[in-house]
Design a protein around this motif. Structure first.
Motif, mmCIF file in Angstrom:
data_model
loop_
_atom_site.group_PDB
_atom_site.id
_atom_site.type_symbol
_atom_site.label_atom_id
_atom_site.label_comp_id
_atom_site.label_asym_id
_atom_site.label_seq_id
_atom_site.Cartn_x
_atom_site.Cartn_y
_atom_site.Cartn_z
ATOM 1 N N GLY A 54 0.795 -1.219 0.000
ATOM 2 C CA GLY A 54 0.000 0.000 0.000
ATOM 3 C C GLY A 54 0.825 1.266 0.000
ATOM 4 O O GLY A 54 2.041 1.248 -0.045
ATOM 5 N N GLU A 55 0.116 2.365 0.048
ATOM 6 C CA GLU A 55 0.720 3.687 0.043
ATOM 7 C C GLU A 55 1.085 4.098 1.468
ATOM 8 O O GLU A 55 0.459 3.662 2.421
ATOM 9 N N GLU A 110 4.148 7.319 9.810
ATOM 10 C CA GLU A 110 5.527 7.676 9.522
ATOM 11 C C GLU A 110 6.479 6.823 10.340
ATOM 12 O O GLU A 110 6.182 6.437 11.461
ATOM 13 N N VAL A 111 7.612 6.544 9.761
ATOM 14 C CA VAL A 111 8.696 5.884 10.470
ATOM 15 C C VAL A 111 9.960 6.656 10.168
ATOM 16 O O VAL A 111 10.051 7.355 9.172
ATOM 17 N N GLY A 112 10.917 6.534 11.043
ATOM 18 C CA GLY A 112 12.189 7.183 10.794
ATOM 19 C C GLY A 112 12.589 8.072 11.936
ATOM 20 O O GLY A 112 11.956 8.097 12.987
#
Length: 88
Positions: free
Chosen positions: A67-68, A74-76
């Motif tokens: 998927g989009e 969010e990750v990071g």
């Protein structure tokens, strides 16, 4: 130049994405585009950062997200500290 403080895999991924977004040239990636250009950029980034070449059959160890990417997932770096933008 050999990198003595080895990057983690996640640091390399975020570093590569950061480098792509900081370059003045536009980088287009999709299933409809030729991957050779991106492969050359991967090679350039790998060499510049002293990272090992991909191993044989490295692609068998990948898991691609489905998927989009959507807001709220969010990750990071510092993703949990980000304030979401106002909704329209």
């Amino acid at each position: 130049m050999e990198n003595t403080d080895k990057l983690t895999a996640a640091e390399a991924v975020f570093g590569f994405a950061g480098w792509l977004t900081a370059r003045p040239e536009k980088t287009v990636m999709s299933s409809a585009d030729d991957a050779a250009y991106i492969a050359r950029l991967c090679g350039q980034f790998t060499k510049e950062n002293g990272l090992a070449e991909p191993r044989d059959r490295w692609e068998n160890n990948l898991i691609h997200p489905s998927g989009e990417c959507s807001h709220g997932n969010e990750v990071g770096p510092n993703a949990s500290n980000q304030t979401p933008p106002p909704r329209a």
